[in-house]
Motif scaffolding. Sequence first.
Motif, PDB file in Angstrom:
ATOM      1  N   ASP A 102      10.641   3.213   8.690  1.00  8.49           N
ATOM      2  CA  ASP A 102      10.712   1.759   8.589  1.00  8.49           C
ATOM      3  C   ASP A 102       9.534   1.207   7.794  1.00  8.49           C
ATOM      4  OD1 ASP A 102      11.982  -0.811   9.404  1.00  8.49           O
ATOM      5  OD2 ASP A 102      10.069  -1.104  10.434  1.00  8.49           O
ATOM      6  N   ALA A 103       8.346   1.764   8.023  1.00  5.38           N
ATOM      7  CA  ALA A 103       7.161   1.312   7.278  1.00  5.38           C
ATOM      8  C   ALA A 103       7.315   1.613   5.787  1.00  5.38           C
ATOM      9  CB  ALA A 103       5.907   1.991   7.834  1.00  5.38           C
ATOM     10  N   GLU A 104       7.876   2.784   5.472  1.00  2.52           N
ATOM     11  CA  GLU A 104       8.097   3.133   4.073  1.00  2.52           C
ATOM     12  C   GLU A 104       9.114   2.187   3.431  1.00  2.52           C
ATOM     13  OE1 GLU A 104       9.307   7.170   4.401  1.00  2.52           O
ATOM     14  OE2 GLU A 104       7.260   7.957   4.642  1.00  2.52           O
ATOM     15  N   LEU A 105      10.156   1.843   4.189  1.00  2.00           N
ATOM     16  CA  LEU A 105      11.155   0.909   3.672  1.00  2.00           C
ATOM     17  C   LEU A 105      10.557  -0.478   3.455  1.00  2.00           C
ATOM     18  CD1 LEU A 105      14.314   1.832   5.794  1.00  2.00           C
ATOM     19  CD2 LEU A 105      13.989   2.164   3.340  1.00  2.00           C
ATOM     20  N   GLU A 106       9.690  -0.892   4.380  1.00  2.00           N
ATOM     21  CA  GLU A 106       9.039  -2.189   4.239  1.00  2.00           C
ATOM     22  C   GLU A 106       8.221  -2.243   2.952  1.00  2.00           C
ATOM     23  OE1 GLU A 106       6.228  -5.274   6.822  1.00  2.00           O
ATOM     24  OE2 GLU A 106       6.397  -3.174   7.411  1.00  2.00           O
ATOM     25  N   ALA A 107       7.498  -1.157   2.679  1.00  2.00           N
ATOM     26  CA  ALA A 107       6.701  -1.097   1.452  1.00  2.00           C
ATOM     27  C   ALA A 107       7.611  -1.114   0.220  1.00  2.00           C
ATOM     28  CB  ALA A 107       5.841   0.167   1.446  1.00  2.00           C
ATOM     29  N   THR A 108       8.748  -0.438   0.316  1.00  2.00           N
ATOM     30  CA  THR A 108       9.694  -0.424  -0.803  1.00  2.00           C
ATOM     31  C   THR A 108      10.271  -1.812  -1.047  1.00  2.00           C
ATOM     32  OG1 THR A 108      10.292   1.883  -0.360  1.00  2.00           O
ATOM     33  CG2 THR A 108      11.843   0.584  -1.660  1.00  2.00           C
ATOM     34  N   VAL A 109      10.625  -2.490   0.042  1.00  2.00           N
ATOM     35  CA  VAL A 109      11.171  -3.846  -0.075  1.00  2.00           C
ATOM     36  C   VAL A 109      10.145  -4.775  -0.713  1.00  2.00           C
ATOM     37  CG1 VAL A 109      11.901  -5.882   1.231  1.00  2.00           C
ATOM     38  CG2 VAL A 109      12.816  -3.635   1.816  1.00  2.00           C
ATOM     39  N   GLU A 110       8.893  -4.660  -0.286  1.00  2.00           N
ATOM     40  CA  GLU A 110       7.832  -5.490  -0.854  1.00  2.00           C
ATOM     41  C   GLU A 110       7.672  -5.211  -2.343  1.00  2.00           C
ATOM     42  OE1 GLU A 110       3.048  -6.448  -0.223  1.00  2.00           O
ATOM     43  OE2 GLU A 110       4.097  -5.066   1.117  1.00  2.00           O
ATOM     44  N   HIS A 111       7.758  -3.914  -2.693  1.00  2.00           N
ATOM     45  CA  HIS A 111       7.634  -3.542  -4.109  1.00  2.00           C
ATOM     46  C   HIS A 111       8.783  -4.146  -4.916  1.00  2.00           C
ATOM     47  CE1 HIS A 111       6.774  -1.192  -7.652  1.00  2.00           C
ATOM     48  NE2 HIS A 111       7.959  -0.611  -7.605  1.00  2.00           N
ATOM     49  N   ILE A 112       9.986  -4.087  -4.378  1.00  2.00           N
ATOM     50  CA  ILE A 112      11.142  -4.644  -5.074  1.00  2.00           C
ATOM     51  C   ILE A 112      11.016  -6.159  -5.201  1.00  2.00           C
ATOM     52  CG2 ILE A 112      13.638  -5.045  -4.892  1.00  2.00           C
ATOM     53  CD1 ILE A 112      13.837  -2.258  -3.621  1.00  2.00           C
TER      54      ILE A 112
END
Length: 241
Positions: free
Chosen positions: A84-94
Amino acid sequence: MAWSTRELAELAGTTVKSVRYYHQIGLLDEPDRAPNGYKRYEVSHLTRLLQIKRLAGLGVPLAQVAEIGTKDSDGLASIFRTIDAELEATVEHIQNIRQELAVLSRPGASTDVPTGFSAVAAPLRDNDRALLTIYAQLYSDESMDSVRRILEADPNPELDEAFRDLPEDADDATRQALAERLAPVVRRPGGDHPVKLVPKATTPHQSAAVHSTIQHALEALYNQAQLDVLRRARQIGTEPG
């Protein structure tokens, strides 16, 4: 009822290649074979394959999929929190990418200056744009905001052009006169820099690398007369009033 490899893959919405790979790495047990040698998959295989597909779709690495059945609730929660933390970082990057694309989609936007600098890019020459791009990589967002505000609020086109047009062979008097005009910009009254450039660096080694990179960039982008004027301007700015 039993299914072939192709039928099992179709039922699970995956590929025969994936099924065979899951066998290869030990995620999916091999089924019994019919007398003709064909594999015969049962409901248990379909259930397991659907579980593998679900976990992989959630981002669980296949190496950890194999461990799921051996983890207690805390162990499972830890795996899912990490994903979930990795996805959060990915979403922020996007989201950041989308914001930058929105800025670049505006009329007059430029790709050769950092995001947010398009409005002040028109008078800048290639070397100025290159230096800004390097600055944006090495210095904090707050530093770049300060640089942009200075360019927006305190333009001096005549002085800027005098510096940009300074030839390599400019004589000493010309350099000194320009340095005296630039000194208030390099260091404002009271000893405050117009812009405090704070590196993104977090270690002394990284900070040293930033300083070295900027020095190298300046030497590559500006001629020796311009660099001499900048040195003189800084020296004048540090002298007692």
